[in-house]
Design a protein around this motif. Structure first.
Motif, PDB file in Angstrom:
ATOM      1  N   UNK A 217       0.835  -1.200   0.000  1.00 44.16           N
ATOM      2  CA  UNK A 217       0.000   0.000   0.000  1.00 44.16           C
ATOM      3  C   UNK A 217       0.876   1.259   0.000  1.00 44.16           C
ATOM      4  N   UNK A 218       0.472   2.298  -0.725  1.00 39.38           N
ATOM      5  CA  UNK A 218       1.277   3.530  -0.760  1.00 39.38           C
ATOM      6  C   UNK A 218       1.259   4.245   0.584  1.00 39.38           C
ATOM      7  N   UNK A 219       2.391   4.758   0.976  1.00 39.54           N
ATOM      8  CA  UNK A 219       2.488   5.561   2.205  1.00 39.54           C
ATOM      9  C   UNK A 219       3.762   6.403   2.118  1.00 39.54           C
ATOM     10  N   UNK A 220       3.764   7.481   2.846  1.00 41.32           N
ATOM     11  CA  UNK A 220       4.968   8.312   2.892  1.00 41.32           C
ATOM     12  C   UNK A 220       5.202   8.860   4.292  1.00 41.32           C
ATOM     13  N   UNK A 221       4.333   9.761   4.766  1.00 43.47           N
ATOM     14  CA  UNK A 221       4.582  10.425   6.051  1.00 43.47           C
ATOM     15  C   UNK A 221       4.764   9.418   7.177  1.00 43.47           C
ATOM     16  N   UNK A 222       3.910   8.401   7.216  1.00 48.04           N
ATOM     17  CA  UNK A 222       3.996   7.410   8.308  1.00 48.04           C
ATOM     18  C   UNK A 222       4.557   6.075   7.807  1.00 48.04           C
ATOM     19  N   UNK A 223       5.352   6.129   6.759  1.00 49.71           N
ATOM     20  CA  UNK A 223       6.040   4.926   6.287  1.00 49.71           C
ATOM     21  C   UNK A 223       7.070   4.532   7.347  1.00 49.71           C
ATOM     22  N   UNK A 224       6.859   3.392   7.979  1.00 50.61           N
ATOM     23  CA  UNK A 224       7.714   2.990   9.099  1.00 50.61           C
ATOM     24  C   UNK A 224       9.147   2.691   8.682  1.00 50.61           C
ATOM     25  N   UNK A 225       9.377   2.518   7.406  1.00 50.90           N
ATOM     26  CA  UNK A 225      10.761   2.314   6.964  1.00 50.90           C
ATOM     27  C   UNK A 225      11.598   3.561   7.235  1.00 50.90           C
ATOM     28  N   UNK A 226      10.984   4.734   7.104  1.00 48.02           N
ATOM     29  CA  UNK A 226      11.678   5.982   7.447  1.00 48.02           C
ATOM     30  C   UNK A 226      11.924   6.054   8.953  1.00 48.02           C
ATOM     31  N   UNK A 227      10.903   5.700   9.720  1.00 48.53           N
ATOM     32  CA  UNK A 227      11.000   5.801  11.185  1.00 48.53           C
ATOM     33  C   UNK A 227      11.980   4.781  11.752  1.00 48.53           C
ATOM     34  N   UNK A 228      12.012   3.613  11.132  1.00 49.68           N
ATOM     35  CA  UNK A 228      12.924   2.567  11.594  1.00 49.68           C
ATOM     36  C   UNK A 228      14.378   3.021  11.463  1.00 49.68           C
ATOM     37  N   UNK A 229      14.682   3.680  10.375  1.00 48.58           N
ATOM     38  CA  UNK A 229      16.032   4.182  10.159  1.00 48.58           C
ATOM     39  C   UNK A 229      16.377   5.278  11.158  1.00 48.58           C
ATOM     40  N   UNK A 230      15.412   6.179  11.418  1.00 50.35           N
ATOM     41  CA  UNK A 230      15.671   7.321  12.295  1.00 50.35           C
ATOM     42  C   UNK A 230      15.758   6.927  13.768  1.00 50.35           C
ATOM     43  N   UNK A 231      14.902   5.989  14.191  1.00 51.43           N
ATOM     44  CA  UNK A 231      14.865   5.655  15.612  1.00 51.43           C
ATOM     45  C   UNK A 231      16.176   5.016  16.062  1.00 51.43           C
ATOM     46  N   UNK A 232      16.889   4.415  15.121  1.00 48.84           N
ATOM     47  CA  UNK A 232      18.201   3.844  15.453  1.00 48.84           C
ATOM     48  C   UNK A 232      19.175   4.931  15.891  1.00 48.84           C
ATOM     49  N   UNK A 233      18.923   6.162  15.423  1.00 48.18           N
ATOM     50  CA  UNK A 233      19.756   7.314  15.796  1.00 48.18           C
ATOM     51  C   UNK A 233      19.058   8.200  16.819  1.00 48.18           C
ATOM     52  N   UNK A 234      18.022   7.654  17.477  1.00 43.49           N
ATOM     53  CA  UNK A 234      17.241   8.427  18.459  1.00 43.49           C
ATOM     54  C   UNK A 234      16.682   9.698  17.840  1.00 43.49           C
ATOM     55  N   UNK A 235      16.065   9.542  16.679  1.00 48.59           N
ATOM     56  CA  UNK A 235      15.567  10.697  15.949  1.00 48.59           C
ATOM     57  C   UNK A 235      14.290  10.320  15.206  1.00 48.59           C
ATOM     58  N   UNK A 236      13.681  11.325  14.559  1.00 47.62           N
ATOM     59  CA  UNK A 236      12.501  11.109  13.732  1.00 47.62           C
ATOM     60  C   UNK A 236      12.800  11.579  12.316  1.00 47.62           C
ATOM     61  N   UNK A 237      12.134  10.995  11.312  1.00 42.54           N
ATOM     62  CA  UNK A 237      12.444  11.398   9.934  1.00 42.54           C
ATOM     63  C   UNK A 237      11.945  12.802   9.602  1.00 42.54           C
ATOM     64  N   UNK A 238      10.864  13.233  10.257  1.00 40.90           N
ATOM     65  CA  UNK A 238      10.287  14.540   9.975  1.00 40.90           C
ATOM     66  C   UNK A 238      10.314  15.392  11.249  1.00 40.90           C
ATOM     67  N   UNK A 239       9.937  16.654  11.122  1.00 39.21           N
ATOM     68  CA  UNK A 239       9.960  17.551  12.274  1.00 39.21           C
ATOM     69  C   UNK A 239       9.081  17.002  13.396  1.00 39.21           C
ATOM     70  N   UNK A 240       9.644  16.820  14.578  1.00 35.54           N
ATOM     71  CA  UNK A 240       8.842  16.278  15.687  1.00 35.54           C
ATOM     72  C   UNK A 240       8.019  17.359  16.378  1.00 35.54           C
TER      73      UNK A 240
END
Length: 373
Positions: A217-240
């Motif tokens: 299914x199409x997704x972007x803002x809440x695509x967890x692949x972005x979040x998975x990468x960022x959380x490893x660095x204690x961060x978020x992909x977009x402005x928190x």
């Protein structure tokens, strides 16, 4: 409105002064070691509330965003999802599923009742193509608690994912994410976490993560692949939602200081007190499977529930919630006992409720019979 109002709604709930003061401090830039340290701490502490070892992803948005993320990240067009519909918020899963081209299978349960786990087992046995089961921990609109533990035992023996909406119930009704085999737990900031609205959360099990790799299914803002990468660095992909995350850190400190088990116990005791007091007033409880998050009661025959809530709010400074949807609007009231709400606030609110009902009955000549049938 009389200020300060006593807020007894099932979201938003009162925000403690210590959290409000922290969120009022000068803001700072989020792409810094200072923020990453805070966010890393918050991400780990959230696991203690979710009772999980799984990652908990944080979104800037409402709980509905996390509901959408829980469906879109793990499915492809045409997938069947079993939605247990026992209230207005459960029905939202069906609406989201339809919007994204999924095939929702509705298991309808009468309002005020909890789903029988065997019904879910029967539905899964009948249709092996069901890819997920969507249930509520606490259905906020009806104050019904589901037996997630029993449902988890059943779903875990299949390939389906178990998705639990715990937006209102997390931190008030017991939910043991890992022990109960829950693959995706959804929550929000404005309930038992004692924050303003604006943060949504989603915990993801290894079973769910494996499914994510094949979801189309199409997704972007809440695509967890972005979040998975960022959380490893204690961060978020977009402005928190920086200020809310700061408040969340303080909230989680307060929850840890009291202890999650102690909070479950306090909410259960306050819920029982609320139910007992309402019944002593002659009111009938709406839920046949009561929650420790919120209590729903039928208003007396001849009393307009919406008017009751309006008088309590505008004239007496006590805010309770009314019914939602055609079946419950004007017929029930809902009183919350989670988060920072204590016995004192509940006692005051129930006293105002009793007083207001007497005034309305006197002017209308109504009986004590309840409007819920």
């Amino acid at each position: 409105m009389i200020n300060p109002a006593i807020l007894l709604t099932p979201g938003p709930t009162p925000v403690p002064e210590a959290i409000r003061k922290l969120m009022a401090e000068p803001i700072f830039h989020h792409r810094t070691p200072q923020y990453r340290k805070i966010f890393g701490d918050v991400s780990e502490r959230l696991k203690k509330v979710f009772l999980t070892e799984n990652p908990v992803y944080t979104f800037a948005g409402s709980g509905t965003l996390a509901m959408e993320a829980a469906l879109v990240n793990f499915h492809s067009a045409g997938d069947k999802v079993l939605v247990v519909e026992n209230g207005k918020f459960a029905e939202r899963f069906t609406l989201i599923a339809k919007a994204f081209g999924l095939n929702p299978v509705s298991l309808k349960v009468p309002y005020g009742e909890a789903p029988a786990p065997r019904q879910i087992g029967e539905a899964l046995a009948k249709d092996k193509d069901i890819r997920a089961v969507c249930v509520q921990l606490c259905e906020t609109s009806t104050a019904v608690l589901s037996d997630v533990k029993a449902i988890g035992e059943i779903v875990s023996k299949t390939d389906a994912l178990l998705i639990v909406d715990a937006i209102s119930g997390l931190g008030a009704d017991r939910l043991e994410t890992d022990k109960w085999h829950v693959d995706l737990v959804i929550s929000g900031s404005q309930k038992a976490l004692m924050l303003p609205p604006g943060l949504a959360f989603l915990s993801v099990s290894p079973k769910a993560k494996a499914r994510m790799a094949t979801a189309k299914l199409p997704r972007y803002y809440y695509d967890l692949r972005h979040y998975e990468k960022s959380i490893a660095d204690n961060d978020t992909p977009w402005t928190p939602a920086l200020t809310l995350v700061l408040g969340l850190q303080k909230s989680l400190e307060m929850i840890e200081a009291e202890g999650v088990d102690n909070i479950f116990r306090r909410c259960a005791e306050n819920a029982q007190y609320t139910r007992d007091t309402l019944q002593k007033m002659g009111l009938k409880l709406f839920s046949k499977a009561p929650s420790s998050t919120v209590t729903a009661a039928c208003v007396p025959e001849g009393i307009d529930g919406e008017k009751l809530c309006k008088i309590m709010r505008d004239e007496k400074g006590v805010v309770v919630a009314g019914g939602q949807g055609e079946q419950m609007k004007g017929k029930i009231i809902r009183i919350c006992h989670m988060g920072a709400i204590g016995r004192k606030e509940i006692e005051t609110g129930l006293g105002v409720l009793e007083e207001t009902l007497k005034e309305m009955k006197s002017s209308s000549g109504s009986s004590c019979c309840c409007s819920c049938k």
